[in-house]
Design an enzyme around this catalytic site. Structure first.
Site, PDB file in Angstrom:
ATOM      1  N   THR A 350       0.853  -1.181   0.000  1.00 51.84           N
ATOM      2  CA  THR A 350       0.000   0.000   0.000  1.00 51.84           C
ATOM      3  C   THR A 350       0.889   1.231   0.000  1.00 51.84           C
ATOM      4  O   THR A 350       2.041   1.165   0.428  1.00 51.84           O
ATOM      5  CB  THR A 350      -0.893  -0.001   1.262  1.00 51.84           C
ATOM      6  OG1 THR A 350      -1.733  -1.154   1.240  1.00 51.84           O
ATOM      7  CG2 THR A 350      -1.755   1.238   1.377  1.00 51.84           C
ATOM      8  N   GLY A 433      -1.542  -3.724   5.423  1.00 51.12           N
ATOM      9  CA  GLY A 433      -2.619  -4.696   5.493  1.00 51.12           C
ATOM     10  C   GLY A 433      -3.252  -4.771   6.865  1.00 51.12           C
ATOM     11  O   GLY A 433      -3.641  -3.769   7.460  1.00 51.12           O
TER      12      GLY A 433
END
Length: 528
Positions: A350, A433
């Site tokens: 991410t 996550g």
């Protein structure tokens, strides 16, 4: 003040504006946008677009984003949900009839409709000063002319769990010469450059309609996916009311469900009943309380968090003081709990972006394709990597997070915003996550309870409870590790560092900004 005889970095300090991202080229693009007259939202979208090129394992226009925004740093915090939905034909019954026991991690059935491009367009239209073409220009240049692969990106690209060879298009683009690029190599994505040009010209229609949508839906359908052009055309993000809690005089804001941000607030509510400030910030007693609070909060995450357009999530009950008291009563400061079920939480790749401009517009922005290179499905003509957010759905029809047509999955990526007395104090976020609630809580408590500056708070050693073990980074002191074991925890060293984060702290009295970026990634904070 840090000890300058040890490795590390100082926070970045400035007065006018600040940007912090996980990649130097992204931070530079944000600063260039700010210095050319753009505001914090322009800079954040520009930075996210660059990272969609230069961190292809972590993010892209085939993924989702969430944003928390405090205009001029005062008043209400605005939340925008840019997460995509399941195809209109996706039902629990369809998958069960086809013999699925769970949603796969890769391939077409892991793909939800990407929400990022719609979100970028809407946010720029509503809150930006510059247009989409200006925001995408640096990303187009890097995709066309090439960019140097940075060290953490190369590390992730070589991750053995990343199976790019399973998709011939992914192999062509991301395994040049049959192998992943190394740090220092130059990589190009001409197909993606052309796709970004189309979006720059046509806006959201350039992605969700026409040739780009045809390419993506055609690829998904050829692989057995349920996606239709109508699913892409109907994609639309929306503004939501953040969920919030008060922690020792500061308000912490998160995205509401379908986002897991509520988990961090549950943890903070539990920890608010302990006098953390009297403890050693690196000691086992503090880490144990954080671990146990997380174990309790994650049970509720997995039981309740889902798309509120489809199910009722008892947000207010979960955030009540009485509920926090009941959870806290289960924690023994000297012994690990033994009655909780196993946690198996996913990692992910991410990017998180924190920007504050001269008008003190504060943006907390996160964008992702979930697992490394998402679903592994790539548009052959467009070069778009499609996310695998659909893998977060359940196939139990009674579960709140069961897959359904047009439903959003429980989502891990979570921007954070800290305010105090109605003014923005810090847009912040921690990637990783399932780790992200732990990361948010660790940073917040490091600063509020232990007086750390943002860089110290992000640098500090981390632990995470997952797969029935405590993952403790190598920087956790051996005495603390042994003390955690004496409390009944199984402690192991993780294969990867835990997450990565950025933050920009606003000092309204001094008129300064203090930025921080995680050394676990390639990025940096810059200001002027």
């Amino acid at each position: 003040m840090r000890d300058f005889q040890f490795p590390g970095r100082s926070p970045v300090r400035a007065t006018e504006a600040m940007a912090a991202t996980s990649h130097p080229l992204s931070t530079l693009a944000a600063i260039d946008m700010l210095r050319s007259g753009g505001n914090a939202m322009d800079a954040a979208v520009c930075a996210a677009a660059v990272q969609a090129v230069v961190e292809p394992q972590s993010t892209g226009i085939g993924g989702d984003c969430f944003v928390l925004y405090c205009p001029k740093g005062q008043g209400e915090v605005i939340a925008f949900n840019g997460s995509g939905r399941a195809p209109g034909a996706a039902t629990v019954e369809w998958y069960l009839d086809k013999g699925f026991n769970e949603l796969p991690l890769h391939g077409p059935h892991a793909v939800t409709i990407p929400g990022a491009v719609d979100a970028w367009c809407r946010l720029l239209e509503d809150h930006g000063r510059k247009g989409l073409a200006d925001a995408l220009a640096p990303a187009i240049r890097y995709a066309e002319e090439g960019y140097v692969v940075h060290d953490r990106v190369a590390f992730d690209w070589h991750d053995p769990e990343t199976d790019l060879s399973a998709d011939e298009v992914a192999t062509h683009i991301f395994l040049p010469g049959g192998k992943p690029p190394k740090a220092g190599d130059i990589h190009r994505q001409p197909e993606l450059a052309e796709t970004l040009r189309i979006i720059a010209r046509k806006g959201r229609a350039g992605f969700y309609e026409g040739a780009v949508a045809d390419d993506l839906v055609g690829r998904l359908r050829a692989l057995g996916g349920l996606h239709k052009l109508e699913d892409f055309a109907a994609t639309k993000g929306d503004y939501r009311t953040p969920v919030s809690t008060s922690y020792r005089g500061h308000d912490i804001h998160q995205m509401p469900p379908n986002n897991q941000g509520l988990t961090a607030l549950l943890m903070l509510n539990v920890l608010s009943g302990f006098d953390l400030g009297r403890l050693d910030p690196e000691g086992a007693e503090r880490l144990h309380l954080e671990i146990e609070a997380g174990r309790l909060a994650y049970q509720d995450r997995d039981a309740f968090i889902a798309d509120q357009d489809h199910v009722d999530v008892p947000v207010q009950a979960l955030l009540s003081c009485a509920y926090a008291d009941s959870l806290r009563a289960a924690i023994d400061p000297e012994h690990a709990m033994t009655h909780l079920p196993r946690l198996d939480l996913p990692g992910s790749d991410t990017v998180y972006i924190s920007v504050v401009d001269r008008d003190r517009n504060a943006v907390s922005f996160i964008n992702s394709t979930y697992y490394s290179f998402g679903s592994g499905v790539v548009g052959p003509k467009t070069g778009v990597v499609l996310q695998n957010r659909g893998s977060s759905f359940r196939l139990d029809p009674k579960h709140p997070n069961a897959i359904a047509p047009g439903k959003r999955p429980m989502h891990t990526i979570m921007p954070g915003m800290m305010t105090k007395a109605g003014r923005a104090v810090m847009p912040f976020g921690v990637m990783g996550g399932g780790y992200q609630p732990f990361g948010h809580v660790h940073v917040v408590t490091n600063m509020i309870d232990f007086g750390m500056d943002p860089q110290q708070a992000i640098d500090a050693a981390r632990v995470f409870y997952n797969h029935d073990v405590v993952e403790a980074e190598r920087s956790v002191h051996p005495d603390a590790v042994e003390s955690l074991r004496r409390r009944g925890h199984r402690v192991v060293e993780p294969d990867h560092p835990l997450g990565g984060g950025q933050a920009v702290l606003i000092d309204w009295e001094k008129g300064t900004l203090t930025g921080a970026s995680d050394p676990r990634k390639d990025g940096l904070a810059l200001g002027y």
